[in-house]
Structures are given as C-alpha cells and as structure tokens.
Design a protein around this motif. Sequence first.
Motif, PDB file in Angstrom:
ATOM      1  N   LEU A 188      48.598  62.804 -27.979  1.00 59.67           N
ATOM      2  CA  LEU A 188      47.903  61.329 -26.687  1.00 59.67           C
ATOM      3  C   LEU A 188      47.373  60.751 -26.642  1.00 59.67           C
ATOM      4  O   LEU A 188      46.273  61.092 -27.311  1.00 59.67           O
ATOM      5  N   LEU A 189      47.085  59.567 -25.763  1.00 56.66           N
ATOM      6  CA  LEU A 189      46.075  58.622 -25.577  1.00 56.66           C
ATOM      7  C   LEU A 189      46.087  58.019 -24.455  1.00 56.66           C
ATOM      8  O   LEU A 189      47.163  58.235 -23.260  1.00 56.66           O
ATOM      9  N   GLY A 190      44.550  57.785 -23.768  1.00 56.65           N
ATOM     10  CA  GLY A 190      44.986  56.831 -22.643  1.00 56.65           C
ATOM     11  C   GLY A 190      44.558  55.432 -22.765  1.00 56.65           C
ATOM     12  O   GLY A 190      45.184  54.820 -23.518  1.00 56.65           O
ATOM     13  N   SER A 191      44.727  55.156 -21.437  1.00 54.15           N
ATOM     14  CA  SER A 191      44.760  53.569 -22.109  1.00 54.15           C
ATOM     15  C   SER A 191      44.122  52.714 -22.787  1.00 54.15           C
ATOM     16  O   SER A 191      43.013  52.894 -23.566  1.00 54.15           O
ATOM     17  N   SER A 192      44.193  52.111 -23.283  1.00 55.37           N
ATOM     18  CA  SER A 192      44.242  51.488 -24.738  1.00 55.37           C
ATOM     19  C   SER A 192      45.064  49.431 -25.050  1.00 55.37           C
ATOM     20  O   SER A 192      45.764  49.358 -25.277  1.00 55.37           O
ATOM     21  N   THR A 193      44.240  48.591 -25.739  1.00 57.55           N
ATOM     22  CA  THR A 193      44.452  47.224 -25.327  1.00 57.55           C
ATOM     23  C   THR A 193      44.368  47.234 -27.580  1.00 57.55           C
ATOM     24  O   THR A 193      44.274  45.827 -27.486  1.00 57.55           O
ATOM     25  N   VAL A 237      55.796  62.769 -31.440  1.00 53.80           N
ATOM     26  CA  VAL A 237      56.110  62.407 -29.750  1.00 53.80           C
ATOM     27  C   VAL A 237      54.841  62.093 -29.477  1.00 53.80           C
ATOM     28  O   VAL A 237      53.596  62.478 -29.354  1.00 53.80           O
ATOM     29  N   VAL A 238      54.509  61.059 -28.842  1.00 53.43           N
ATOM     30  CA  VAL A 238      53.634  60.556 -28.163  1.00 53.43           C
ATOM     31  C   VAL A 238      53.032  59.909 -26.259  1.00 53.43           C
ATOM     32  O   VAL A 238      54.644  60.440 -26.161  1.00 53.43           O
ATOM     33  N   CYS A 239      52.444  60.426 -26.245  1.00 49.64           N
ATOM     34  CA  CYS A 239      52.502  60.009 -25.068  1.00 49.64           C
ATOM     35  C   CYS A 239      51.139  59.758 -24.204  1.00 49.64           C
ATOM     36  O   CYS A 239      49.855  59.769 -24.885  1.00 49.64           O
ATOM     37  N   GLY A 240      51.105  58.761 -23.634  1.00 48.29           N
ATOM     38  CA  GLY A 240      50.120  57.677 -23.257  1.00 48.29           C
ATOM     39  C   GLY A 240      50.652  56.908 -21.868  1.00 48.29           C
ATOM     40  O   GLY A 240      51.394  57.079 -21.724  1.00 48.29           O
ATOM     41  N   PRO A 241      49.829  56.207 -21.631  1.00 44.84           N
ATOM     42  CA  PRO A 241      49.871  55.152 -20.444  1.00 44.84           C
ATOM     43  C   PRO A 241      51.389  54.501 -20.313  1.00 44.84           C
ATOM     44  O   PRO A 241      51.459  53.986 -22.084  1.00 44.84           O
ATOM     45  N   HIS A 242      52.039  53.802 -19.984  1.00 38.12           N
ATOM     46  CA  HIS A 242      53.839  53.362 -19.970  1.00 38.12           C
ATOM     47  C   HIS A 242      53.247  51.768 -19.683  1.00 38.12           C
ATOM     48  O   HIS A 242      53.786  51.749 -21.716  1.00 38.12           O
ATOM     49  N   ALA A 243      51.855  51.390 -20.006  1.00 35.52           N
ATOM     50  CA  ALA A 243      51.899  49.810 -20.645  1.00 35.52           C
ATOM     51  C   ALA A 243      51.219  50.407 -22.073  1.00 35.52           C
ATOM     52  O   ALA A 243      51.091  49.279 -23.261  1.00 35.52           O
ATOM     53  N   THR A 244      50.788  51.088 -22.570  1.00 33.92           N
ATOM     54  CA  THR A 244      50.494  51.022 -24.370  1.00 33.92           C
ATOM     55  C   THR A 244      51.823  51.103 -25.449  1.00 33.92           C
ATOM     56  O   THR A 244      51.886  50.461 -26.333  1.00 33.92           O
ATOM     57  N   GLU A 245      52.971  51.979 -24.600  1.00 33.32           N
ATOM     58  CA  GLU A 245      54.081  51.868 -25.446  1.00 33.32           C
ATOM     59  C   GLU A 245      54.946  50.041 -25.321  1.00 33.32           C
ATOM     60  O   GLU A 245      55.254  50.091 -26.192  1.00 33.32           O
ATOM     61  N   GLU A 246      54.265  49.453 -23.825  1.00 31.23           N
ATOM     62  CA  GLU A 246      54.948  48.280 -23.769  1.00 31.23           C
ATOM     63  C   GLU A 246      54.059  47.086 -25.468  1.00 31.23           C
ATOM     64  O   GLU A 246      54.868  46.638 -25.203  1.00 31.23           O
ATOM     65  N   GLN A 247      52.841  47.744 -25.195  1.00 32.77           N
ATOM     66  CA  GLN A 247      52.141  47.125 -26.712  1.00 32.77           C
ATOM     67  C   GLN A 247      52.510  47.193 -27.550  1.00 32.77           C
ATOM     68  O   GLN A 247      51.974  46.465 -28.597  1.00 32.77           O
ATOM     69  N   VAL A 272      48.872  69.828 -31.028  1.00 32.76           N
ATOM     70  CA  VAL A 272      48.617  68.407 -30.074  1.00 32.76           C
ATOM     71  C   VAL A 272      47.058  67.725 -30.329  1.00 32.76           C
ATOM     72  O   VAL A 272      45.802  67.820 -30.822  1.00 32.76           O
ATOM     73  N   HIS A 273      47.173  66.535 -30.440  1.00 33.69           N
ATOM     74  CA  HIS A 273      46.235  65.559 -30.929  1.00 33.69           C
ATOM     75  C   HIS A 273      45.880  64.762 -30.620  1.00 33.69           C
ATOM     76  O   HIS A 273      46.575  63.790 -30.416  1.00 33.69           O
ATOM     77  N   ALA A 274      44.711  64.781 -29.288  1.00 32.11           N
ATOM     78  CA  ALA A 274      44.294  63.440 -28.887  1.00 32.11           C
ATOM     79  C   ALA A 274      43.536  62.344 -28.857  1.00 32.11           C
ATOM     80  O   ALA A 274      42.557  62.811 -30.298  1.00 32.11           O
ATOM     81  N   HIS A 275      43.617  61.601 -28.871  1.00 28.52           N
ATOM     82  CA  HIS A 275      42.517  60.398 -29.376  1.00 28.52           C
ATOM     83  C   HIS A 275      42.098  59.785 -28.434  1.00 28.52           C
ATOM     84  O   HIS A 275      41.895  59.043 -26.859  1.00 28.52           O
ATOM     85  N   GLY A 276      40.600  59.924 -28.312  1.00 22.48           N
ATOM     86  CA  GLY A 276      39.781  59.379 -27.423  1.00 22.48           C
ATOM     87  C   GLY A 276      39.085  61.049 -26.022  1.00 22.48           C
ATOM     88  O   GLY A 276      39.992  61.678 -26.226  1.00 22.48           O
ATOM     89  N   LEU A 277      38.110  60.457 -25.316  1.00 19.00           N
ATOM     90  CA  LEU A 277      37.161  61.528 -24.665  1.00 19.00           C
ATOM     91  C   LEU A 277      38.798  61.956 -23.815  1.00 19.00           C
ATOM     92  O   LEU A 277      38.499  62.913 -23.079  1.00 19.00           O
ATOM     93  N   ARG A 278      39.084  60.824 -23.035  1.00 23.32           N
ATOM     94  CA  ARG A 278      40.103  61.044 -22.034  1.00 23.32           C
ATOM     95  C   ARG A 278      40.972  61.119 -22.345  1.00 23.32           C
ATOM     96  O   ARG A 278      41.244  62.026 -21.291  1.00 23.32           O
TER      97      ARG A 278
END
Length: 398
Positions: free
Chosen positions: A16-21, A43-53, A95-101
């Motif tokens: 799991l990740l939040g917004s990231s560029t 299974v990766v979960c995060g904002p749709h924009a992260t998959e696009e990038q 469940v492995h989350a990356h970052g505080l958010r």
Amino acid sequence: MSDVTRTDWAGTVLLLLGSSTGGVGQHLTSLSAGLVGGGARVVVCGPHATEEQFGFTATGATFVPVEIPASPTLADAAAVRTLRRVLAANPVDVVHAHGLRAGLVAVLARPSAPVVVTWHNTVMAGGLRGRLSRWAQRRVARSARITLGASPDLVAQATRLGAPDARLAPVAAPELPPPTRSRAAVRAEFGVGPRQPLVLSVGRLHPQKRYDLLVDAAARWRELDPPAQVAIAGSGPSYLALAAQISAVRAPVTLLGHRTDVADLLLGADLAVVCSDWEARQLFAQEALRAGVPLVATGVGGVPELVGDAAVLIAPDDVDALDTAVRDLLRDHQRRADLAGRGPLRARSWPTEADTVDGVRAVYRDLTGERGPAGGRTTSSSRTDRGARGEQMGEGSG
C-alpha cells in the motif's frame, strides 16, 4: 552487495502506498518485481496516478486503486473503507504499507493480517498539519506489528514512539540503465560548452528538497567563468514557486520535469547536488555515486552514513555553504577526480535491490510462520534468526 541468502516466500502480500512521484513508487516497483519473481502473489494498492507512472502491473502484481491523498483529509475515511473492501475480496498474509499516510490508512482499516509499515520519511511540517502528522506517527508506530526504517534515525524515532518491533531496512536505488546518448549530446540539450560546468539534481519538487537554496546559489554562479548551468529533473508541488524564483533572481536553472533518462543526465553532469532538509537513503545520491559524479549533499538523516567519505557534506539550510562547496569543487579538478573514484567504491558496499527484497521476505516469514516456497514451513526458527536477518538487512547501509 551483502551475502544475504536468497530465499523465496510464496505468500500473498498487499503493498500500500499514498501519492508518490519518486522514490517510494520506485521502491515498490522493485519490491513487487522481486516478490513476484520469488513466487509471491502481490496486490498493490494506491492512487490511480501511481499505477500510471510506475506500472506495477508490469511486474506481475494486481493493482487496485485506493486514493490516499498527500495530506490528511476527510478522504482518508474513504480510503480506509476502500481498503477494507479490497482486503475482503483479496485475502492476504501480510499488509505492507509504505510511508506514514499509507501506514495510517492500513492500521485504521484493522486488517486481520499483520501490518508492516516502512518509514521512508520523517515529519517536517509545523502547525496543525505537523501536530496531526505526529499523532499519526505515534498511532502507526504502536499499531504496526513490525516497523521498518529506511535509515537508523527513523528506526530510533519509531522505537521512541512505541513501536514494538522496529528494524533497519535500507532501500536500494534501482540500477539505472546504461546511457543512450553521448556526454556531448546531453550537454548540447542545455547549450553547455565543453568547459562550462553542468550541475544536476534529481528529485521531487517539494519544499523538503530545498531547491530554493540551489536556485539562490545558482544565481551567484552566473559570475563564474564560464558560468555554471543547473538542471533539476523532477515534478511536484513546488514547480510554480521555483519557476517564479528562477525568473526573479535570473538563475541559470532549467526545470526539466519528470525524466526517465537520469543515466544520460548524469553522464553529462560535472557535479550532483542534494540540498534537502532531511533524507533517509537519498536515491539520487546513490545514483550519482554509482555513476562516479562528484556529489555535494547536506549531512542530514541517513545521508552521512550512506555516502561516507565519497561526497562533500554541508550543513542544511545554508546557501553560503552550498555556494562555497560547489565553487571549491569546480576549481579543484583533482578533488573532483578523487570523489569520482570514491563514489563507485562506496556504492559496492550498499545492499542491492535483491538484498532489499530478501530482507523484506525475512520479515514476512517472521510474521507468517516461516512459510516456504510451497506454502510449507521451513526448519529454521524465526526468533533465533531474527537478529541475524536484521543485521543482514542493515548491511551496507553505511
């Protein structure tokens, strides 16, 4: 490269990740590829924009969008509900989350699977946002089964905040592909002559990176003979402010936006600069040293341990120190050559991407009863081996 024993883990993990560029997204791409290659389901979960990038599905992972905004908002409640639905439809072992958010969303979702949270950053904000972020840090530290810190200061911080099990897990920068252009061709893009210095920085355009200092210093370098040209590659929320500052002080700085040719840019550069207020294992610093480009960096967070004597370290928030360090290196060809040789040697002591993945697998095995490649149990004891594995995860961190 460390001597971590290569072992697989065949369970299912939700990353799991939040917004990231930038770095976090790159790390998850590498981690996903390594885990899938070892037989895990990811299974990766995060904002749709992260998959696009970052293209997590190209690594063999399943991607499910969970919109986690960059700052705490009421949308967090929606993210928690979405994650709960994803977990109901996709039973996982970890469940492995990356970052505080992402970590906060993960612990609030209260999954039945154990939660691991990797801390990639520290809280820099003040005011109400800072108070909320520090509350979130405490909640995440105390709720996660295992906290992984990308640098020793993050591990110490998590322990102080009540983490029951905090371990060092240095993140390796992915290896860059070979350059595709010549040095002359790269420099021609910026109109830089053979003798003119080209100073490069790469990273997210965010206030923490303090590119405002680099712009102010660059304005002074117009007086050099020949004047230095600065290129900053990256995207982020500080773009408009930096563009206005560059115009106001007439700094010889080009904002390149997101680039995929960092190897080419490093080939064309004479110096690399990192002027952040804080970093864990700064990815561009790793890339610069591997490429043999002399580096000036702020001695903050995990940077001193990362670079050792292979870079020039300066105090943070000090434009005079940055100006002086760059001028001194530009005048001293021998010193630049010495640093260019030290960088790749230092880089050989760092953990590789494969080492990073193996360290994470060891954590997953601790949490899932040492599940082996076929879903069975191995013969080793997680309690007995935990200390040795923790040392291996930290090996090469500086």
